[in-house]
Design a protein around this motif. Structure first.
Motif, PDB file in Angstrom:
ATOM      1  N   LEU A   1      -8.511  15.102  -3.191  1.00 18.32           N
ATOM      2  CA  LEU A   1      -7.312  15.351  -2.394  1.00 18.32           C
ATOM      3  C   LEU A   1      -6.046  15.043  -3.195  1.00 18.32           C
ATOM      4  N   ARG A   2      -6.068  13.945  -3.934  1.00 21.60           N
ATOM      5  CA  ARG A   2      -4.900  13.561  -4.730  1.00 21.60           C
ATOM      6  C   ARG A   2      -4.563  14.604  -5.775  1.00 21.60           C
ATOM      7  N   ASP A   3      -5.609  15.118  -6.450  1.00 16.49           N
ATOM      8  CA  ASP A   3      -5.371  16.005  -7.587  1.00 16.49           C
ATOM      9  C   ASP A   3      -5.118  17.452  -7.184  1.00 16.49           C
ATOM     10  N   PHE A   4      -5.745  17.906  -6.114  1.00 18.63           N
ATOM     11  CA  PHE A   4      -5.555  19.285  -5.700  1.00 18.63           C
ATOM     12  C   PHE A   4      -4.343  19.447  -4.781  1.00 18.63           C
ATOM     13  N   LEU A   5      -4.165  18.544  -3.843  1.00 17.62           N
ATOM     14  CA  LEU A   5      -3.108  18.688  -2.857  1.00 17.62           C
ATOM     15  C   LEU A   5      -1.909  17.791  -3.128  1.00 17.62           C
ATOM     16  N   GLY A   6      -2.133  16.687  -3.813  1.00 17.94           N
ATOM     17  CA  GLY A   6      -1.040  15.782  -4.134  1.00 17.94           C
ATOM     18  C   GLY A   6      -0.460  16.083  -5.504  1.00 17.94           C
ATOM     19  N   LEU A   7       0.082  15.062  -6.128  1.00 15.01           N
ATOM     20  CA  LEU A   7       0.721  15.225  -7.429  1.00 15.01           C
ATOM     21  C   LEU A   7      -0.009  14.425  -8.505  1.00 15.01           C
ATOM     22  N   GLY A   8      -1.340  14.371  -8.383  1.00 13.98           N
ATOM     23  CA  GLY A   8      -2.144  13.789  -9.441  1.00 13.98           C
ATOM     24  C   GLY A   8      -1.774  12.363  -9.747  1.00 13.98           C
ATOM     25  N   GLN A   9      -1.585  12.081 -11.031  1.00 12.28           N
ATOM     26  CA  GLN A   9      -1.353  10.712 -11.484  1.00 12.28           C
ATOM     27  C   GLN A   9      -0.063  10.103 -10.959  1.00 12.28           C
ATOM     28  N   ILE A  10       0.920  10.918 -10.594  1.00 11.45           N
ATOM     29  CA  ILE A  10       2.167  10.355 -10.067  1.00 11.45           C
ATOM     30  C   ILE A  10       2.196  10.393  -8.544  1.00 11.45           C
ATOM     31  N   ASP A  11       1.083  10.729  -7.912  1.00 13.58           N
ATOM     32  CA  ASP A  11       1.064  10.823  -6.460  1.00 13.58           C
ATOM     33  C   ASP A  11       1.405   9.491  -5.807  1.00 13.58           C
ATOM     34  N   ALA A  12       0.848   8.395  -6.328  1.00 10.24           N
ATOM     35  CA  ALA A  12       1.151   7.077  -5.764  1.00 10.24           C
ATOM     36  C   ALA A  12       2.631   6.741  -5.933  1.00 10.24           C
ATOM     37  N   LEU A  13       3.211   7.116  -7.060  1.00 11.35           N
ATOM     38  CA  LEU A  13       4.630   6.851  -7.293  1.00 11.35           C
ATOM     39  C   LEU A  13       5.489   7.617  -6.296  1.00 11.35           C
TER      40      LEU A  13
ATOM     41  N   ARG B   1       4.684   8.517  -3.367  1.00  6.70           N
ATOM     42  CA  ARG B   1       4.486   8.006  -2.015  1.00  6.70           C
ATOM     43  C   ARG B   1       5.237   6.702  -1.766  1.00  6.70           C
ATOM     44  N   ASP B   2       5.710   6.071  -2.813  1.00  5.79           N
ATOM     45  CA  ASP B   2       6.377   4.778  -2.689  1.00  5.79           C
ATOM     46  C   ASP B   2       7.840   4.979  -2.299  1.00  5.79           C
ATOM     47  N   GLY B   3       8.198   4.526  -1.114  1.00  2.34           N
ATOM     48  CA  GLY B   3       9.568   4.706  -0.647  1.00  2.34           C
ATOM     49  C   GLY B   3      10.593   3.917  -1.425  1.00  2.34           C
ATOM     50  N   SER B   4      10.168   2.952  -2.242  1.00  3.80           N
ATOM     51  CA  SER B   4      11.117   2.160  -3.038  1.00  3.80           C
ATOM     52  C   SER B   4      11.497   2.848  -4.346  1.00  3.80           C
ATOM     53  N   ILE B   5      10.815   3.934  -4.682  1.00  2.00           N
ATOM     54  CA  ILE B   5      11.056   4.619  -5.949  1.00  2.00           C
ATOM     55  C   ILE B   5      12.042   5.772  -5.738  1.00  2.00           C
ATOM     56  N   GLU B   6      13.055   5.833  -6.599  1.00  5.65           N
ATOM     57  CA  GLU B   6      14.042   6.913  -6.530  1.00  5.65           C
ATOM     58  C   GLU B   6      13.785   7.981  -7.587  1.00  5.65           C
ATOM     59  N   ASP B   7      13.464   7.571  -8.809  1.00 11.11           N
ATOM     60  CA  ASP B   7      13.232   8.507  -9.899  1.00 11.11           C
ATOM     61  C   ASP B   7      11.903   8.197 -10.573  1.00 11.11           C
ATOM     62  N   VAL B   8      11.238   9.257 -11.030  1.00 12.23           N
ATOM     63  CA  VAL B   8      10.024   9.129 -11.835  1.00 12.23           C
ATOM     64  C   VAL B   8      10.270   9.882 -13.130  1.00 12.23           C
TER      65      VAL B   8
ATOM     66  N   TRP C   1       0.834  -1.192   0.000  1.00 12.48           N
ATOM     67  CA  TRP C   1       0.000   0.000   0.000  1.00 12.48           C
ATOM     68  C   TRP C   1       0.873   1.248   0.000  1.00 12.48           C
ATOM     69  N   VAL C   2       0.412   2.260  -0.709  1.00 12.60           N
ATOM     70  CA  VAL C   2       1.070   3.572  -0.652  1.00 12.60           C
ATOM     71  C   VAL C   2       0.129   4.630  -0.092  1.00 12.60           C
ATOM     72  N   ASN C   3      -1.173   4.337  -0.100  1.00 14.37           N
ATOM     73  CA  ASN C   3      -2.162   5.244   0.481  1.00 14.37           C
ATOM     74  C   ASN C   3      -3.403   4.414   0.847  1.00 14.37           C
ATOM     75  N   ARG C   4      -3.279   3.643   1.901  1.00 13.76           N
ATOM     76  CA  ARG C   4      -4.343   2.747   2.336  1.00 13.76           C
ATOM     77  C   ARG C   4      -5.594   3.539   2.719  1.00 13.76           C
ATOM     78  N   PRO C   5      -6.788   3.136   2.318  1.00 12.10           N
ATOM     79  CA  PRO C   5      -7.152   1.971   1.510  1.00 12.10           C
ATOM     80  C   PRO C   5      -7.460   2.341   0.057  1.00 12.10           C
ATOM     81  N   TYR C   6      -6.825   3.388  -0.455  1.00  9.76           N
ATOM     82  CA  TYR C   6      -7.194   3.906  -1.766  1.00  9.76           C
ATOM     83  C   TYR C   6      -6.185   3.596  -2.877  1.00  9.76           C
ATOM     84  N   ALA C   7      -4.946   3.363  -2.548  1.00  2.10           N
ATOM     85  CA  ALA C   7      -3.957   3.163  -3.610  1.00  2.10           C
ATOM     86  C   ALA C   7      -2.880   2.187  -3.159  1.00  2.10           C
ATOM     87  N   TYR C   8      -2.603   1.223  -4.009  1.00  4.30           N
ATOM     88  CA  TYR C   8      -1.486   0.316  -3.765  1.00  4.30           C
ATOM     89  C   TYR C   8      -0.768   0.070  -5.089  1.00  4.30           C
ATOM     90  N   VAL C   9       0.428  -0.480  -4.998  1.00  2.00           N
ATOM     91  CA  VAL C   9       1.202  -0.765  -6.204  1.00  2.00           C
ATOM     92  C   VAL C   9       1.575  -2.241  -6.216  1.00  2.00           C
TER      93      VAL C   9
END
Length: 669
Positions: free
Chosen positions: A268-280, A282-289, A177-185
């Motif tokens: 919340l994702r689109d206004f306050l987060g980073l939209g489509q890459i917000d889940a990416l 939030r993932d601590g395993s990701i270094e570059d997008v 999970w990267v944003n339980r219970p709404y988003a996982y990878v």
């Protein structure tokens, strides 16, 4: 989801893309929904959803007719008619469905159980808050009404929360999970293509829900565009939440509770987060997008799986809008006349943005190098075998005794990460000044001035503050340690850096090069052209590389070498390599004695035994932290800083095997 994500959500400051203006009220919203054969015409759904959200009856009907039409449309879109009389199923139809024990079935069951558990926990928390006169974490009367906070039903979650069809053609090898219970990878493996992919799963929206979302975005955008923050204590998120709550309470009465939960997530994702890459992000395993252009899958660099293709894509218009919004988030201007931007996001992540197809044949693109909120510690680097305990103890003693270092390596080799981690060894009360183009360095020291360069505020270049100016200012701030993010091509920066070393300051920086000889060549030749006599003032060069080991990409220190003045006094540089990596056994070996530590011993009046004792003590501290898995930022810093003030206490506690790093971090022993 089986289909790829496209576009991005609207956010703060999203006033249009490269094409100019806001031609489409829904320009900032991801067009996730598709209308399949047999569903009502899209215009019908849009009209009904707009009426439901805006509160204005659709043409040719009263409010009651509108509600009836909306109810019928909602039922049709969902494949069930609520105006049909309820039918009691026969006993055989009421039997529990058979358990799906296929791999895909197990994934589905595990994910949905997590969702239901999270929803139940939220419901319990809301009930407890309501009992205290608080609803949903806000003061009574300010939030949603109790019935509007009704959690989604189990049936809703199981049937309409996620789309699991992506499991039909691939095998899931990892999920989190990267944003339980709404988003996982999920990390998927395609047997046919022999490749891994990165799949983002978010709540599925049908056509009706998508149109409701779009209308809510339009209303929120218009509502928040001219709203001023009168109270300094009220931040952007609070204002957004309050306004979104009001709008949903006023306009979404006909929408089911489960749909409300999904819509709030996307808003919340689109206004306050980073939209489509917000889940990416939030993932601590990701270094570059990295997005390479329109209609091209976004790629990520994963610590365990390296470069992975994702199911996230951007359509051209929405990509233009998104890179403009990223620039705005970073406080920069991006336009067709000025289409390149290098900047930092508020969280410290580095971004490079390109707008339009004039200079990039695939269109706009962006790269995000994520910033670690909590930096890695020396213990992390030892556990990953980037350095050995022996190497780390050597570097600790060097830094503690004001030896200057350069970290060299290629892109992505971990130079800055290592320099940041070794900052733990700077004595806690020593004054430090860091100078960077983009914020990457984080130190556990209080006596620290963090300087960042600034680009010009006008086309004439007025207001620009570069690395050279900041370095000059640093020399007047009486620092004991100076950290320069990177020496690139500006000669004045390189000369001033080495001049600082020559005048008694301890300095650290990074250089792009894959060997000690390469570092010396870069420094001695144009455009840097640093005189050899100044380079002789440098003490240590650490060279790192990113290498492949058993199909995994890892970072390893290759050599730790000392820069020495030739004994004959010639105008040259000698190199004394103290540590080298044994590639066959993947371990670090000491190959020569340190001459730098001989210099330290001469200054401090130590003999060789005292030098070895100092190294051994630091190795014991580091080995204890590694063996006991003490990697928390504040705990590692507390132990190292306590050792610098009271080494006997730390060593005694280690000997007794009762060193309490958590207590030290809390300010006690």
């Amino acid at each position: 989801m089986s289909r790829e994500h496209s576009g991005d959500g609207a956010g703060e400051g999203d006033t249009g893309g490269a094409s100019g203006g806001d031609a489409d009220d829904r320009d900032g919203v991801a067009d996730d929904a598709t209308v399949s054969t047999g569903e009502p015409h899209a215009s019908d759904a849009e009209e009904a959803a707009s009426a439901a959200v805006s509160g204005v009856p659709s043409a040719g009907g009263s409010a009651s007719k509108r509600r009836g039409r909306l109810s019928g449309l909602t039922s049709t879109l969902r494949g069930k008619r609520r105006d049909e009389p309820a039918r009691t199923p026969p006993a055989e139809e009421r039997l529990e469905p058979p358990v799906d024990d296929t791999p895909a079935g197990k994934v589905r069951r595990a994910v949905l159980d997590d969702v239901i558990e999270s929803v139940a926990a939220e419901e319990t928390a809301a009930d407890e808050a309501a009992a205290e006169g608080v609803e949903g974490g806000v003061e009574a009367g300010e939030g949603l009404e109790a019935d509007e906070l009704t959690p989604p039903s189990r049936e809703f979650v199981e049937e309409r929360w996620f789309d699991f069809s992506y499991l039909e053609d691939a095998v899931e090898v990892e999920r989190h999970w990267v944003n339980r219970p709404y988003a996982y990878v999920s990390i998927l493996y395609d047997e046919a293509e022999k490749t891994y992919t990165y799949h983002v799963v978010e709540p599925e929206l049908d056509a009706f829900e998508q149109y409701v979302r779009e209308d809510l975005v339009r209303i929120l955008r218009n509502s928040l565009m001219y709203q001023a923050l009168e109270d300094d204590d009220v931040d952007r998120e609070t204002v957004f939440r309050e306004r979104a709550t009001e709008i949903i309470r006023e306009h979404a009465a006909t929408v089911e509770p489960g749909v409300v939960h999904k819509l709030i997530y996307y808003l919340l994702r689109d206004f306050l987060g980073l939209g489509q890459i917000d889940a990416l992000m939030r993932d601590g395993s990701i270094e570059d997008v990295s997005c390479d252009g329109a209609d091209v899958p976004v790629y990520v660099y994963h610590r365990g799986y390296r470069d992975l293709r994702t199911n996230v894509t951007f359509e051209e218009k929405r990509l233009n809008s998104f890179v403009v919004r990223l620039a705005q988030r970073a406080g920069k201007h991006l336009s067709i006349s000025d289409p390149l931007v290098d900047a930092s996001l508020p969280d410290g992540s580095r971004i490079q943005l390109t707008l339009g197809a004039d200079i990039s044949t695939r269109g706009s693109n962006f790269t995000v190098r994520k910033f670690a909120d909590v930096p890695y510690t020396p213990i992390d680097l030892v556990k990953w075998n980037t350095f050995s305990v022996e190497q780390m103890a050597y570097l600790w003693l060097c830094i503690e005794n004001n030896r200057s270092l350069v970290f060299a390596g290629g892109t992505g080799s971990g130079k800055t990460t290592s320099m940041n981690a070794l900052g733990f060894f700077v004595p806690p009360d020593s004054k430090v000044v860091s100078i960077e183009d983009t914020r990457e360095i984080t130190l556990p020291n209080q006596n620290w001035i963090q300087s960042v360069s600034r680009s010009s505020v006008s086309s004439s270049g007025r207001g620009e503050i570069g690395m050279y100016q900041l370095l000059q200012a640093a020399l007047r701030q009486r620092p004991e340690y100076i950290i320069v993010g990177e020496i690139r091509t500006e000669q004045r920066v390189a000369l001033t850096f080495f001049q600082a070393i020559a005048t008694g300051h301890t300095a650290y920086t990074t250089v792009h090069s894959d060997s000690v000889e390469g570092v010396l060549a870069r420094l001695q030749n144009p455009p840097l052209s640093v005189p050899t006599q100044m380079i002789q003032e440098l003490d240590v060069v650490c060279v790192q590389k990113q290498i492949l080991k058993e199909d995994r990409r890892v970072r390893r220190n290759q050599t730790v070498s000392e820069i020495r003045m030739p004994e004959d006094g010639s105008d040259d540089v000698d190199v004394n390599t103290v540590f080298e990596r044994n590639a066959r056994e993947d371990r670090h070996e000491k190959v020569r004695e340190s001459k730098v530590l001989d210099d330290v011993a001469d200054i401090r009046g130590w003999d060789r035994e005292e030098v070895e004792r100092a190294l051994d003590q630091r190795e014991r501290v580091l080995a204890y932290l590694v063996d006991n898995d003490v990697t928390a930022y504040d705990e590692v810093a507390a132990v190292i800083h306590t050792f610098s003030k009271d080494p006997d206490y730390v060593l005694e506690r280690i000997e007794a095997d009762d060193l309490d790093a958590e207590a030290l971090a809390g300010g006690g022993k």
